[in-house]
Design a protein around this motif. Structure first.
Motif, PDB file in Angstrom:
ATOM      1  N   LEU A   3      -7.601 -18.131  -5.385  1.00  0.00           N
ATOM      2  CA  LEU A   3      -8.033 -17.178  -6.404  1.00  0.00           C
ATOM      3  C   LEU A   3      -8.492 -17.881  -7.679  1.00  0.00           C
ATOM      4  O   LEU A   3      -9.567 -17.562  -8.221  1.00  0.00           O
ATOM      5  CB  LEU A   3      -6.891 -16.207  -6.719  1.00  0.00           C
ATOM      6  CG  LEU A   3      -7.173 -15.175  -7.808  1.00  0.00           C
ATOM      7  CD1 LEU A   3      -8.288 -14.219  -7.383  1.00  0.00           C
ATOM      8  CD2 LEU A   3      -5.906 -14.397  -8.150  1.00  0.00           C
ATOM      9  N   ARG A  19      -7.189  -9.516  -6.508  1.00  0.00           N
ATOM     10  CA  ARG A  19      -5.859  -9.983  -6.939  1.00  0.00           C
ATOM     11  C   ARG A  19      -4.810  -8.879  -6.815  1.00  0.00           C
ATOM     12  O   ARG A  19      -3.708  -9.107  -6.293  1.00  0.00           O
ATOM     13  CB  ARG A  19      -5.941 -10.456  -8.388  1.00  0.00           C
ATOM     14  CG  ARG A  19      -4.630 -10.998  -8.962  1.00  0.00           C
ATOM     15  CD  ARG A  19      -4.735 -11.179 -10.462  1.00  0.00           C
ATOM     16  NE  ARG A  19      -4.912  -9.890 -11.134  1.00  0.00           N
ATOM     17  CZ  ARG A  19      -5.527  -9.743 -12.315  1.00  0.00           C
ATOM     18  NH1 ARG A  19      -6.034 -10.804 -12.937  1.00  0.00           N
ATOM     19  NH2 ARG A  19      -5.637  -8.542 -12.868  1.00  0.00           N
ATOM     20  N   ASP A  20      -5.142  -7.681  -7.285  1.00  0.00           N
ATOM     21  CA  ASP A  20      -4.145  -6.624  -7.429  1.00  0.00           C
ATOM     22  C   ASP A  20      -3.991  -5.742  -6.198  1.00  0.00           C
ATOM     23  O   ASP A  20      -2.937  -5.120  -6.010  1.00  0.00           O
ATOM     24  CB  ASP A  20      -4.482  -5.733  -8.630  1.00  0.00           C
ATOM     25  CG  ASP A  20      -4.472  -6.495  -9.947  1.00  0.00           C
ATOM     26  OD1 ASP A  20      -3.922  -7.617  -9.985  1.00  0.00           O
ATOM     27  OD2 ASP A  20      -5.029  -5.968 -10.928  1.00  0.00           O
ATOM     28  N   SER A  75      -5.532 -16.304  -0.444  1.00  0.00           N
ATOM     29  CA  SER A  75      -4.795 -16.141  -1.698  1.00  0.00           C
ATOM     30  C   SER A  75      -4.622 -17.433  -2.499  1.00  0.00           C
ATOM     31  O   SER A  75      -4.632 -17.381  -3.740  1.00  0.00           O
ATOM     32  CB  SER A  75      -3.439 -15.490  -1.435  1.00  0.00           C
ATOM     33  OG  SER A  75      -2.682 -16.212  -0.494  1.00  0.00           O
TER      34      SER A  75
END
Length: 210
Positions: free
Chosen positions: A202, A173-174, A199
């Protein structure tokens, strides 16, 4: 100067951990030009990798993580070429499981830059699959090499020792899904994907505890 290019070699062998052994095929990535290159994940077959590198100067052997199927050929390739072996410090214990009598030549850290053929690759520490798992972002090539952190269809496995599912989700995610959506994801096994294809999923991965 010839622009850096990406070459893929697929090698076959086994992966062993926690008392089990599985047959696997690994992606070995070579990034460079006609004069120099780096190898990402020296898997299974040092002779085949050396042949693919040819007479180019091998600047580094970069390990995306310390599982044996990604590092088993690294010492032999290093001995044959003189290239240093680089791995993240947090995977030193996994490295020692496979190579107890041989240390890496240097340890990687987050945001370290590796340059080959005028192209810069940035180390992204993306733990979860292993504590020291990294990805390598090469914006000039529109690519991120993710090892076993992110695949086409979801995160890498977290069901074995040294792995953690919430950690890999945070890493993806980051550190990865924030990259441009057209970035090509070149993985440790199997097919490529792109960030924009992964993406949207997620939350699905989180919900199913993939």
């Amino acid at each position: 100067m010839t622009a850096a290019r990406i070459e893929q070699l697929v090698t076959s062998g086994t992966f062993s951990l926690d008392g089990g052994t599985w047959d696997v095929e690994n992606n070995v990535w070579i990034v460079g030009d006609d004069s120099e290159a780096i190898v990402i994940d020296a898997a299974h077959d040092a002779d085949a990798i050396r042949a693919a590198v040819g007479d180019r100067r091998l600047k580094a052997i970069v390990c995306t993580h310390g599982h044996d199927d990604h590092i088993d050929a690294a010492p032999a390739l290093a001995d044959a070429t003189g290239a240093p072996i680089l791995i993240h410090l947090d995977d030193r214990l996994l490295w020692k499981h496979t190579h107890p009598d041989r240390n890496p030549d240097a340890y990687l850290s987050d945001v370290r830059r590796i340059t080959v053929a005028g192209t810069e690759l940035t180390v992204l520490h993306t733990p979860g699959h292993t504590p020291g798992a990294i990805s390598l972002h090469a914006p000039d090539l529109g690519t991120v090499f993710t090892g076993d952190t992110l695949f086409a269809g979801g995160p890498g496995a977290t069901g074995r020792s040294y792995s953690d599912f919430p950690t890999i989700i945070r890493s993806i995610r980051d550190r990865l899904l924030v990259l441009p959506p057209e970035t090509v994801v070149r993985t440790g096994h199997g097919a490529d994907t792109i960030i924009g294809s992964e993406s949207p999923h997620l939350q699905e991965w989180i919900d199913r505890g993939h």
